[in-house]
Scaffold this active site. Structure first.
Site, PDB file in Angstrom:
ATOM      1  N   ASP A  86      42.899  37.003  34.192  1.00 34.88           N
ATOM      2  CA  ASP A  86      43.534  37.814  33.155  1.00 34.88           C
ATOM      3  C   ASP A  86      44.603  36.984  32.456  1.00 34.88           C
ATOM      4  OD1 ASP A  86      45.212  37.690  35.372  1.00 34.88           O
ATOM      5  OD2 ASP A  86      46.139  39.618  34.937  1.00 34.88           O
ATOM      6  N   HIS A  95      35.133  35.070  37.516  1.00 30.89           N
ATOM      7  CA  HIS A  95      35.685  36.138  36.681  1.00 30.89           C
ATOM      8  C   HIS A  95      36.861  35.597  35.864  1.00 30.89           C
ATOM      9  CE1 HIS A  95      36.799  40.296  35.674  1.00 30.89           C
ATOM     10  NE2 HIS A  95      38.044  39.898  35.832  1.00 30.89           N
ATOM     11  N   ASP A 112      28.046  35.002  42.735  1.00 29.78           N
ATOM     12  CA  ASP A 112      28.559  34.201  41.615  1.00 29.78           C
ATOM     13  C   ASP A 112      28.229  34.897  40.303  1.00 29.78           C
ATOM     14  OD1 ASP A 112      29.669  32.123  40.140  1.00 29.78           O
ATOM     15  OD2 ASP A 112      27.799  30.982  40.107  1.00 29.78           O
ATOM     16  N   GLU A 134      36.760  35.579  41.532  1.00 25.07           N
ATOM     17  CA  GLU A 134      37.783  35.261  40.551  1.00 25.07           C
ATOM     18  C   GLU A 134      38.270  33.830  40.792  1.00 25.07           C
ATOM     19  OE1 GLU A 134      41.313  37.617  38.192  1.00 25.07           O
ATOM     20  OE2 GLU A 134      40.883  38.166  40.257  1.00 25.07           O
TER      21      GLU A 134
END
EC number: 3.2.1.4
Length: 746
Positions: free
Chosen positions: A342, A669, A717, A726
């Site tokens: 993020d 991610h 994955d 992540e």
């Protein structure tokens, strides 16, 4: 990074207008269609549109998509009021085309209201001919507010999207996920050191010893022996044998192991094998930087605009306000590293990541096998390279400057404390480049844990940067002292475990270990008795702090203990500190010896933790530290075997480090390393560590594929699996430290 939900449907996708509201069909035990009018025979109702011109064409819904949009969700077609039943398996299918070819549609099934969770998504690249697409998933919740959407924005040029035969069929048999684990001989797919341990694992039904051969690149057998049966491995459920070919000391590339009719992935035997990974694992941080344009000449394929410099659509980070009711000031908190997948920046995770990078450098100064020049000036291709400062310190300083900015200014309530974190007000979707993040940014309340992370890392920085920048070292030490006093005055300001909207909570209800760590770093830098007394009086100082799952951002006592053992000082009883590290290493060595996959990691109940890859590596750090303290080869060999696990000697037969090994994680991610969702974006850079197996599989995608998984198999994955796949700055720091240690042993 720990989180509970990741929003990937946005309000933009909800702005379209549904022309009619038809009765909702309920899912049942038999196959039941949840989409209304997915064939578009006579009308487009009840589908809504947003920023497209849509209509019927030859029995399909076709939409003219404008160019010049940024995000996938800037243009969309969808249907709301979809009913989903928790635990029910659904098949989401459709036909689609795009003119001209090469455009991407993001097809999602998720929640139409906040927090806009996504339960199934795919991003096929369309051709001008109709393509058929089908996906199966299991709904994680009950809802009548589901949504099917086709997000078609993000293109510089205009194009035409057509879709037909849209179906969301409930009651279908669940797909059985079978990972492709390749050859049954599991090896470190990168390399072994000529003078180091060389071990592999064979998956087989055989119970008796089997012959094995080591072959060079030409296919010539250069060593042979017999396997050692190990029985059923609890961490994988597999019957396995061990192979030890450590007596072979030759060098070369393209070796393979052959046993039981299987040939392993190729690997090298090379003293210099870990040098590229030492660099790449630290180069990772440059592309994680916030507040600076990433230069493509320094990281080809990863160049991008600066994120969060108050340039629209960004709303930060030059004057970020607090959450409502927290403070009445704003702070310039530009810079630092984006934490994970993020755009958030967190002091506690930034703290432990910075400490581990600084400790990687500090080890090079104190260890008998250390090489300070290996991460020296010019080694990492940074904008700062050439300034006569080791590049690893330049990179760590980018985060340190951010951590210093997170300190509450003098004259304000809680002055000297550190804000816990900074991130978006709401979760954003994938993919999303940092400079395109439109969310409001907020500072979250100061916490004792964050303040002590600042105190610890700033104190460590003060001693390491002093030879290169005395003014910065002095500023860091002043900030560390201020933070320490503030933490003493406010010893129990804890992060809210429910503060997880828009970013991870990073809550910690016990900061005894952070006090110990901060006191240790302040003592090692200053030698002052007040800090030594706190170290010696802390219950942490004599506690057994090295558990099966190692240390991390929430368990930082080991950071203090390791530095007290490794960094020269006059601390009373330092020999006992050193012995405690050696004792812990003996425990991890026993775990490794007993483990059929040679791992220094055996969590209670075989419950692999979030970010298990870095926990394996941090247990390796303890083994490496014992080697530095004693010179005993058994500890060095144990540490290197931990690297074998993350580089391919595991049940899934894959390397958890992008770009290293024949088969490696590459769909982690991330909002900007999102090639799986947008072919114009890159995969994570080489040297990026994936989180790895996580028995709790908190994300819906992993739940749909991995429910009932055993230990090592709790990983997939896929970019949607934020709980197993992540990337994070603290995880890569563990990789950087161990890769540097391994490179020093060549």
């Amino acid at each position: 990074m720990k989180r509970r939900t990741t929003a990937v449907l946005t309000l933009t996708a909800l702005l379209g207008t549904a022309l009619t509201a038809l009765p909702v069909q309920q899912a049942g035990a038999e196959e039941v269609e949840q989409v209304r009018n997915g064939t578009f025979d006579t009308t487009t109702d009840p589908w809504w549109t947003s920023n497209v011109t849509a209509g019927l064409s030859d029995g399909r819904l076709c939409a003219d998509v404008p160019g010049g949009t940024t995000n996938r969700w800037d243009s969309a077609i969808g249907q709301n009021d979809i009913t989903l039943v928790k635990g029910e398996t659904y098949r989401f299918s459709f036909h689609a085309s795009g003119i001209p070819e090469g455009h991407v549609v993001r097809a999602v099934v998720g929640l139409a209201v906040s927090p806009y969770d996504t339960w199934q998504e795919a991003s096929p690249v369309l051709t001008e001919a109709d393509g058929s697409y089908s996906y199966t998933f299991t709904a994680p919740v009950d809802t009548t507010q589901g949504q099917v959407a086709f997000q078609v924005g993000g293109s510089t040029d205009a194009w035409r999207f057509c879709v037909d035969d849209v179906s969301l069929l409930g009651g279908v048999p669940p797909e059985v996920y079978e990972p492709d684990t390749g050859p049954r001989v599991r090896v470190n797919q990168v390399a072994y050191l000529p003078a180091g341990p060389k071990n592999a694992t064979l998956v087989t039904d055989a119970t008796a010893r089997l012959p094995w051969q080591l072959r060079n690149a030409q296919g010539t057998t250069v060593a042979r022996g017999l396997t050692v049966p190990r029985g059923v491995d609890a961490s994988s459920g597999q019957n396995v044998h061990s192979i030890d070919f450590g007596s072979y000391r030759g060098r070369g590339t393209g070796y393979t192991l052959v046993a039981d009719g299987e040939t392993s992935h190729p690997f090298d035997i090379d003293a210099a094998a870990y040098r590229p990974l030492r660099l790449d694992s630290v180069k990772y941080y440059y592309t994680q930087r916030s507040g600076i344009a990433i230069r493509d000449d320094l990281r080809p394929g990863y160049g991008r605009a600066a994120g969060h410099l108050n340039v629209a659509p960004n709303q930060g980070d030059a004057n970020v306000p607090c959450q409502p009711g927290v403070c009445d000031y704003t702070l310039d908190v530009t810079g630092g590293w984006y934490d994970a997948g993020d755009h958030g920046k967190y002091v506690v995770n930034g703290g432990i990541a910075t400490w581990e990078l600084l400790s990687t450098y500090e080890r090079s100064l104190t260890a008998r096998t250390g090489h300070p020049a290996a991460l020296g000036d010019g080694t990492l291709a940074l904008p700062e390279s050439g300034n006569k400062v080791p590049d690893v310190l330049d990179e760590a300083r980018w985060e340190l400057e951010f951590l210093l900015k997170m300190q509450v200014p003098a004259g304000q309530p809680l002055a000297g404390m550190a804000h816990h974190k900074l991130h978006d007000e709401q979760w954003t979707g994938l993919p999303l480049l940092p400079d395109q993040d439109p969310q409001k940014r907020e500072l979250h309340p100061p916490t004792t844990a964050a303040t002590l992370n600042l105190a610890a890392t700033a104190a460590q920085a003060a001693r390491l940067y002093r030879p290169f920048d005395k003014a910065f070292a002095a500023r860091a030490l002043t900030a560390a002292r201020t933070a320490w006093q503030a933490a003493l005055a406010h010893p129990d300001l804890l992060a809210d475990p429910n503060d997880g909207t828009g970013g991870g909570a990073y809550n910690d209800d016990d900061v005894t270990d952070e006090f110990y760590w901060a006191a240790a770093e302040l003592y090692l830098t200053t030698g002052e008795r007040q800090f030594a007394d706190h170290v010696l009086d802390s219950p942490v100082h004599t506690a057994d702090i090295f558990g099966p799952t190692g240390f991390d951002w929430g368990h930082t006592a080991a950071a203090g203990r390791l530095d007290l053992a490794l960094v020269p000082s006059r601390l009373p009883g330092r020999d006992q500190v050193r012995r405690s590290v050696i004792k812990a290493a003996d425990t991890y060595l026993a775990t490794l010896t007993a483990h059929p996959y040679g791992m220094p990691y055996a969590p209670a109940g075989n419950r692999y933790d979030w970010g298990s890859s870095h926990q394996v590596l941090n247990n390796g750090v303890v083994l490496a530290s014992a080697y530095d303290l004693t010179g005993a080869a058994k500890y060095r060999d144990g540490a290197l075997q931990g690297m074998d696990y993350v580089l391919g000697r595991n049940a899934l037969n894959m390397s958890y480090v992008t770009g290293y090994g024949e088969v490696s994680s590459h769909n982690q991610h991330s909002r900007w390393y999102a090639h799986q969702l947008d072919p114009t974006l890159p995969n994570p850079p080489s040297g990026t560590l994936a989180g790895g197996p996580n028995s709790s599989i908190q994300d819906p995608y992993a739940q749909s594929k991995l429910t009932g998984c055993v230990g090592q198999f709790c990983y997939i994955d896929d970019i949607q699996s934020w709980s197993t796949n992540e990337t994070a700055i603290n995880w890569n720091a563990a990789l950087a430290r161990m890769a540097s240690f391994a490179a020093d042993q060549g």
